[in-house]
Write a protein that holds these residues in place. Structure first.
Motif, PDB file in Angstrom:
ATOM      1  N   PRO A 331      -0.956  -2.049  -8.501  1.00 16.26           N
ATOM      2  CA  PRO A 331      -1.501  -0.981  -7.778  1.00 16.26           C
ATOM      3  C   PRO A 331      -1.420  -1.056  -6.246  1.00 16.26           C
ATOM      4  N   THR A 332      -0.813  -0.126  -5.633  1.00 17.31           N
ATOM      5  CA  THR A 332      -0.819  -0.382  -4.128  1.00 17.31           C
ATOM      6  C   THR A 332      -2.037   0.057  -3.328  1.00 17.31           C
ATOM      7  N   HIS A 333      -3.218   0.539  -4.061  1.00 17.66           N
ATOM      8  CA  HIS A 333      -4.535   1.016  -3.145  1.00 17.66           C
ATOM      9  C   HIS A 333      -5.524   0.643  -4.243  1.00 17.66           C
ATOM     10  N   TYR A 334      -6.664   0.647  -3.610  1.00 18.30           N
ATOM     11  CA  TYR A 334      -7.784   0.418  -4.369  1.00 18.30           C
ATOM     12  C   TYR A 334      -8.441   1.428  -5.343  1.00 18.30           C
ATOM     13  N   GLU A 335      -8.653   1.123  -6.434  1.00 16.04           N
ATOM     14  CA  GLU A 335      -9.292   2.205  -7.330  1.00 16.04           C
ATOM     15  C   GLU A 335     -10.384   1.955  -7.681  1.00 16.04           C
ATOM     16  N   PRO A 336     -11.350   2.470  -7.512  1.00 15.48           N
ATOM     17  CA  PRO A 336     -12.672   1.980  -7.925  1.00 15.48           C
ATOM     18  C   PRO A 336     -12.870   2.158  -9.498  1.00 15.48           C
ATOM     19  N   PRO A 337     -13.731   1.187  -9.999  1.00 20.04           N
ATOM     20  CA  PRO A 337     -13.932   1.326 -11.702  1.00 20.04           C
ATOM     21  C   PRO A 337     -14.580   2.533 -12.029  1.00 20.04           C
ATOM     22  N   ILE A 338     -14.291   2.808 -13.338  1.00 20.76           N
ATOM     23  CA  ILE A 338     -15.036   3.925 -13.696  1.00 20.76           C
ATOM     24  C   ILE A 338     -16.493   3.649 -14.074  1.00 20.76           C
ATOM     25  N   ALA A 339     -17.489   4.424 -13.823  1.00 21.03           N
ATOM     26  CA  ALA A 339     -18.756   4.032 -13.815  1.00 21.03           C
ATOM     27  C   ALA A 339     -19.256   3.914 -15.445  1.00 21.03           C
ATOM     28  N   PRO A 340     -19.868   3.255 -16.149  1.00 17.19           N
ATOM     29  CA  PRO A 340     -20.268   3.277 -17.480  1.00 17.19           C
ATOM     30  C   PRO A 340     -21.128   4.564 -17.683  1.00 17.19           C
ATOM     31  N   ALA A 341     -20.591   5.002 -19.108  1.00 23.57           N
ATOM     32  CA  ALA A 341     -21.457   6.211 -19.485  1.00 23.57           C
ATOM     33  C   ALA A 341     -22.855   6.052 -19.462  1.00 23.57           C
ATOM     34  N   GLN A 342     -23.637   6.916 -19.060  1.00 28.38           N
ATOM     35  CA  GLN A 342     -24.977   7.091 -19.120  1.00 28.38           C
ATOM     36  C   GLN A 342     -25.507   8.516 -19.913  1.00 28.38           C
ATOM     37  N   ALA A 343     -26.740   8.418 -20.600  1.00 27.14           N
ATOM     38  CA  ALA A 343     -27.337   9.305 -21.158  1.00 27.14           C
ATOM     39  C   ALA A 343     -27.856  10.404 -20.357  1.00 27.14           C
TER      40      ALA A 343
END
Length: 383
Positions: A331-343
């Motif tokens: 990747p050429t730019h920063y991609e934030p990680p996907i937040a974990p699922a919450q109830a």
């Protein structure tokens, strides 16, 4: 020895330098002169002066060593003539010795040659070294390993390595010792025990005495066995043996003493070092071990060089390709990680099948009353 003859002798340090310049051990020089190795050591240290016929022969030999190295044909004539002029038991270097006797040049094959002497090409110089050292080296490797094929393989690998590094080996002070060290290292490598071809033992010698001596040698640790072969077989003195085995002189002396004790315990008649040297030479010569031709060794070494060069190139190309692929797909730019699922809190549980409750009926009526379309579906109106 007359005064005029004594004046021809060089200083003690020069005597040793002349001997070492032609890769002669003290045992080999003593065998030529018909004296003991301790006598030669005393002459080179200046503790005593040579006299009599041995002194005259010593003066002539030093004068010959001071001459420029001989060509290849003269080398072979000198070697053959020296071998025919001595008996089987004369000299500790006979039969097992390696050092070239005034024959192998200590200069680069491409260096200047004295006028009147034919220059040796690298191939000719390598062949001369191989022809002189390989037969004795195979016998020594057999004493170290007790395996005929492994002994031949160790010598061939050592000379292949020497051919790969020939400029370095040709300039070495003792090219025969360089090859001998490589052959010993390969022969005594512990990794051979994992090779399928060397897992089963080879047929022992036919003679019971030879078989007993070989079994006694193989019971020694590799370092002790190597020290014994170098000192009592090849004929090196104790400091040279210690240097080649990468040990101190006292440690080499201790290994030698212990090795002799073990051999004497299994074969009592070999308690005498002279008898042990003679039996080592006889055992090594009985097997009729032969090394490959020098041209074959050079050819295999060159093929191995080509193989490893191509393998290195292929590995480098693979690394470059993997690096290029990584750079193209990264990747050429920063991609934030996907937040974990919450109830999600406050969601009512799904209703069971049955009639609606009053609250649910009221909610349904309210939804039905709302307009199906209009701006209020998009923009909520204030209450």
């Amino acid at each position: 020895m007359t005064q005029s003859t004594a004046s021809l002798l060089p200083p003690p340090k020069e005597r040793r330098r002349l001997r070492e310049s032609r890769s002669l051990t003290r045992a080999q020089l003593a065998a030529r002169l018909g004296v003991g190795r301790a006598t030669v050591r005393a002459w080179e240290r200046g503790r005593s002066a040579p006299s009599g016929p041995q002194g005259d022969a010593y003066v002539r030999l030093l004068a010959a060593l001071a001459q420029p190295p001989m060509g290849q044909e003269a080398v072979e004539r000198e070697r053959v003539g020296h071998g025919q002029g001595q008996g089987h038991e004369q000299g500790q270097g006979q039969g097992l010795g390696l050092a070239a006797e005034g024959s192998l040049e200590k200069r680069s094959p491409t260096s200047a040659t004295p006028p009147g002497l034919p220059s040796l090409t690298p191939d000719q110089a390598f062949d001369a070294l191989y022809a002189f050292c390989a037969p004795a080296l195979v016998r020594q490797a057999y004493l170290l390993t007790g395996r005929r094929e492994l002994a031949r393989e160790a010598v061939e690998r050592a000379f292949q390595l020497a051919w790969q590094r020939w400029p370095e080996v040709a300039r070495d002070r003792d090219p025969a010792g360089w090859v001998r060290a490589m052959a010993y290292e390969y022969a005594l490598s512990p990794w051979h025990r994992f090779r399928p071809r060397y897992r089963s033992p080879e047929p022992p010698p036919a003679d019971p005495a030879d078989r007993a001596l070989l079994n006694a040698l193989l019971k020694l640790p590799p370092s002790y066995r190597r020290t014994l072969v170098l000192y009592d077989g090849v004929g090196l003195d104790l400091p040279e043996t210690a240097a080649e085995t990468e040990a101190s002189t006292p440690a080499a002396a201790g290994r030698l003493t212990r090795a002799r004790e073990v051999v004497a315990a299994h074969v009592p008649e070999l308690a005498d070092p002279a008898a042990l040297h003679r039996r080592l030479a006889e055992l090594a010569s009985t097997e009729r071990l032969r090394a490959a031709k020098p041209t074959a060794v050079r050819t295999v070494g060159e093929r191995r060089n080509v193989f490893w060069t191509r393998a290195a190139i292929a590995f480098t190309v693979t690394i470059i390709g993997a690096t290029t692929l990584t750079l193209r797909t990264a990747p050429t730019h920063y991609e934030p990680p996907i937040a974990p699922a919450q109830a999600v809190q406050g969601v009512p549980p799904p209703p069971a099948m049955g009639p609606l409750s009053p609250e649910e009926l009221a909610l349904r009526a309210k939804l039905r009353e709302a307009a199906a379309s209009g701006p209020e579906r998009i923009e909520p109106t204030p209450r």
